[in-house]
Structure formats: C-alpha cells, structure tokens
Design a protein around this motif. Structure first.
Motif, PDB file in Angstrom:
ATOM      1  N   ASN A 180       6.486  -0.046  10.408  1.00  0.00           N
ATOM      2  CA  ASN A 180       6.913  -0.798   9.229  1.00  0.00           C
ATOM      3  C   ASN A 180       6.525  -0.085   7.931  1.00  0.00           C
ATOM      4  O   ASN A 180       6.003  -0.686   6.994  1.00  0.00           O
ATOM      5  N   VAL A 181       6.784   1.227   7.912  1.00  0.00           N
ATOM      6  CA  VAL A 181       6.509   2.067   6.749  1.00  0.00           C
ATOM      7  C   VAL A 181       7.846   2.538   6.184  1.00  0.00           C
ATOM      8  O   VAL A 181       8.716   2.983   6.921  1.00  0.00           O
ATOM      9  N   SER A 182       8.000   2.434   4.872  1.00  0.00           N
ATOM     10  CA  SER A 182       9.227   2.879   4.206  1.00  0.00           C
ATOM     11  C   SER A 182       8.985   4.201   3.496  1.00  0.00           C
ATOM     12  O   SER A 182       7.859   4.546   3.153  1.00  0.00           O
ATOM     13  N   LEU A 183      10.074   4.920   3.255  1.00  0.00           N
ATOM     14  CA  LEU A 183      10.041   6.175   2.521  1.00  0.00           C
ATOM     15  C   LEU A 183      10.825   5.975   1.230  1.00  0.00           C
ATOM     16  O   LEU A 183      11.935   5.449   1.254  1.00  0.00           O
ATOM     17  N   CYS A 184      10.232   6.372   0.100  1.00  0.00           N
ATOM     18  CA  CYS A 184      10.860   6.166  -1.201  1.00  0.00           C
ATOM     19  C   CYS A 184      10.871   7.472  -1.988  1.00  0.00           C
ATOM     20  O   CYS A 184       9.835   8.123  -2.123  1.00  0.00           O
ATOM     21  N   CYS A 229       3.941   5.878  -8.334  1.00  0.00           N
ATOM     22  CA  CYS A 229       3.247   5.366  -7.142  1.00  0.00           C
ATOM     23  C   CYS A 229       2.386   4.164  -7.500  1.00  0.00           C
ATOM     24  O   CYS A 229       2.382   3.158  -6.791  1.00  0.00           O
ATOM     25  N   ARG A 230       1.646   4.278  -8.601  1.00  0.00           N
ATOM     26  CA  ARG A 230       0.795   3.168  -9.037  1.00  0.00           C
ATOM     27  C   ARG A 230       1.643   1.931  -9.334  1.00  0.00           C
ATOM     28  O   ARG A 230       1.294   0.817  -8.960  1.00  0.00           O
ATOM     29  N   GLU A 231       2.777   2.138  -9.990  1.00  0.00           N
ATOM     30  CA  GLU A 231       3.685   1.038 -10.304  1.00  0.00           C
ATOM     31  C   GLU A 231       4.221   0.393  -9.023  1.00  0.00           C
ATOM     32  O   GLU A 231       4.244  -0.832  -8.911  1.00  0.00           O
ATOM     33  N   LEU A 232       4.625   1.214  -8.062  1.00  0.00           N
ATOM     34  CA  LEU A 232       5.157   0.686  -6.806  1.00  0.00           C
ATOM     35  C   LEU A 232       4.084  -0.051  -6.007  1.00  0.00           C
ATOM     36  O   LEU A 232       4.371  -1.035  -5.332  1.00  0.00           O
ATOM     37  N   ALA A 233       2.856   0.427  -6.085  1.00  0.00           N
ATOM     38  CA  ALA A 233       1.754  -0.211  -5.352  1.00  0.00           C
ATOM     39  C   ALA A 233       1.384  -1.557  -5.974  1.00  0.00           C
ATOM     40  O   ALA A 233       0.914  -2.454  -5.274  1.00  0.00           O
ATOM     41  N   GLY A 234       1.571  -1.692  -7.277  1.00  0.00           N
ATOM     42  CA  GLY A 234       1.191  -2.932  -7.943  1.00  0.00           C
ATOM     43  C   GLY A 234      -0.291  -3.195  -7.772  1.00  0.00           C
ATOM     44  O   GLY A 234      -1.116  -2.334  -8.048  1.00  0.00           O
ATOM     45  N   ASN A 284       0.845  -1.193   0.000  1.00  0.00           N
ATOM     46  CA  ASN A 284       0.000   0.000   0.000  1.00  0.00           C
ATOM     47  C   ASN A 284       0.881   1.243   0.000  1.00  0.00           C
ATOM     48  O   ASN A 284       1.786   1.373   0.815  1.00  0.00           O
ATOM     49  N   THR A 285       0.581   2.140  -0.927  1.00  0.00           N
ATOM     50  CA  THR A 285       1.427   3.298  -1.191  1.00  0.00           C
ATOM     51  C   THR A 285       0.634   4.583  -1.030  1.00  0.00           C
ATOM     52  O   THR A 285      -0.539   4.640  -1.386  1.00  0.00           O
ATOM     53  N   VAL A 297      -1.500   8.423   7.060  1.00  0.00           N
ATOM     54  CA  VAL A 297      -0.680   7.269   6.681  1.00  0.00           C
ATOM     55  C   VAL A 297      -1.310   5.991   7.220  1.00  0.00           C
ATOM     56  O   VAL A 297      -1.441   4.991   6.508  1.00  0.00           O
ATOM     57  N   LEU A 298      -1.747   6.037   8.471  1.00  0.00           N
ATOM     58  CA  LEU A 298      -2.379   4.855   9.080  1.00  0.00           C
ATOM     59  C   LEU A 298      -3.727   4.564   8.435  1.00  0.00           C
ATOM     60  O   LEU A 298      -4.053   3.401   8.171  1.00  0.00           O
ATOM     61  N   CYS A 299      -4.522   5.595   8.160  1.00  0.00           N
ATOM     62  CA  CYS A 299      -5.833   5.418   7.533  1.00  0.00           C
ATOM     63  C   CYS A 299      -5.686   4.780   6.148  1.00  0.00           C
ATOM     64  O   CYS A 299      -6.498   3.945   5.758  1.00  0.00           O
ATOM     65  N   ALA A 300      -4.644   5.160   5.430  1.00  0.00           N
ATOM     66  CA  ALA A 300      -4.396   4.601   4.094  1.00  0.00           C
ATOM     67  C   ALA A 300      -3.831   3.192   4.174  1.00  0.00           C
ATOM     68  O   ALA A 300      -3.772   2.485   3.167  1.00  0.00           O
ATOM     69  N   GLY A 301      -3.419   2.758   5.370  1.00  0.00           N
ATOM     70  CA  GLY A 301      -2.788   1.449   5.507  1.00  0.00           C
ATOM     71  C   GLY A 301      -1.476   1.392   4.742  1.00  0.00           C
ATOM     72  O   GLY A 301      -1.084   0.340   4.240  1.00  0.00           O
ATOM     73  N   ALA A 302      -0.798   2.538   4.666  1.00  0.00           N
ATOM     74  CA  ALA A 302       0.397   2.659   3.829  1.00  0.00           C
ATOM     75  C   ALA A 302       1.591   1.901   4.405  1.00  0.00           C
ATOM     76  O   ALA A 302       1.878   1.982   5.590  1.00  0.00           O
ATOM     77  N   ASP A 303       2.247   1.179   3.524  1.00  0.00           N
ATOM     78  CA  ASP A 303       3.531   0.552   3.822  1.00  0.00           C
ATOM     79  C   ASP A 303       4.658   1.387   3.246  1.00  0.00           C
ATOM     80  O   ASP A 303       5.830   1.194   3.572  1.00  0.00           O
ATOM     81  N   LEU A 304       4.301   2.287   2.314  1.00  0.00           N
ATOM     82  CA  LEU A 304       5.297   3.048   1.574  1.00  0.00           C
ATOM     83  C   LEU A 304       4.801   4.475   1.348  1.00  0.00           C
ATOM     84  O   LEU A 304       3.695   4.680   0.850  1.00  0.00           O
TER      85      LEU A 304
END
Length: 143
Positions: A118-122, A23-28, A2-3, A84-91
């Motif tokens: 456990n969230v990464s920054l890209c 972003c779409r590509e990274l989210a797959g 989730n991005t 970030v938490l609401c989006a369930g973002a990992d990235l």
C-alpha cells in the motif's frame, strides 16, 4: 501520509530544497524521511565518490529542519524495500525527471510490491536548470 524520498543529495542546491519542500507538504503532519545514499552505494553505482561524505550530507540535511529523519541507503541487496518499510512510508516521492526512466527498476521495487504494501509513487516537478552535475561543470569551467 508518511513520505520518503531517496537520493544522493550531494552539493545541496535549490532543486533538492524544492523536492524536500514538496515532500514535507505531501507528508503534512505525518513523517517525512530522507533516504540518503551512502558513499559506498554511490561508488558502486556511479563509479566515483560524492564531493560531500555521507555524514556531511546528512548533517546539512538535518540542519534544514525540514524532515523527520535521515536513513542510510546502502541497498545491500539491490533494493530499497528495507528503507521504505523502516520509514513506514506510504508514499515515495521523486522528481519528474525520472518519469520516463524505470525508477522502480533502479531502486529494486515493482508496482506489485508497492500495491501489496500500500505504497504509492509520486512524481513532483523537476527544478530545471540546476543539478549537481551542472554545479560540478561550473566549477570546472571556473578553474
């Protein structure tokens, strides 16, 4: 994965579109959410209003059919933790123009918080030669 990317995205341009595509590509097959700064947030931090209202910017972004949703970023407590938490973002994805700036400080996060959640920054390549500020300058020069 989730991005999320977070920004104002006023006067949508090719740089924004390239960021969204990455972003779409990274989210797959996972979710890609856009955190969209509210008009109030923009005024608070930039001391001016966006050209397009929050609702106009949201409608334009959703019409692209590139993301799975738009969440308002009003940062009432000076942090984007909730979004970030609401989006369930990992990235969290941001343009490389922020690589030499303290992006985490601006959005109220720390590397410790990211690690704990456990969230990464890209950083993705910034599209040179275009920005909302440059578009505004072009408009001034033409008038």
């Amino acid at each position: 994965m989730n991005t999320i990317t977070i920004g104002t995205f006023d006067l949508l341009h090719v740089g924004h579109i390239e960021l969204f595509k990455k972003c779409r590509e990274l989210a797959g097959n996972s979710k890609f959410i856009i955190g969209l700064n509210t008009d109030e947030f923009i005024f608070k931090y930039k001391k001016n209003n966006p050209i397009m209202t929050y609702e106009e910017r949201k409608e334009i972004i959703l019409s692209l059919d590139i993301c799975d949703g738009v969440l308002p970023n009003s940062q009432p407590d000076e942090t984007v933790k909730d979004i970030v938490l609401c989006a369930g973002a990992d990235l969290i994805v941001i343009g490389s123009d922020w690589a030499r700036k303290d992006y985490l400080k601006q959005i109220g996060l720390t590397y410790e918080w990211l690690e704990e959640k456990n969230v990464s920054l890209c950083y993705v390549p910034y599209t040179k030669g275009i920005s909302t500020s440059k578009i505004k300058q072009r408009l001034k020069e033409q008038n």
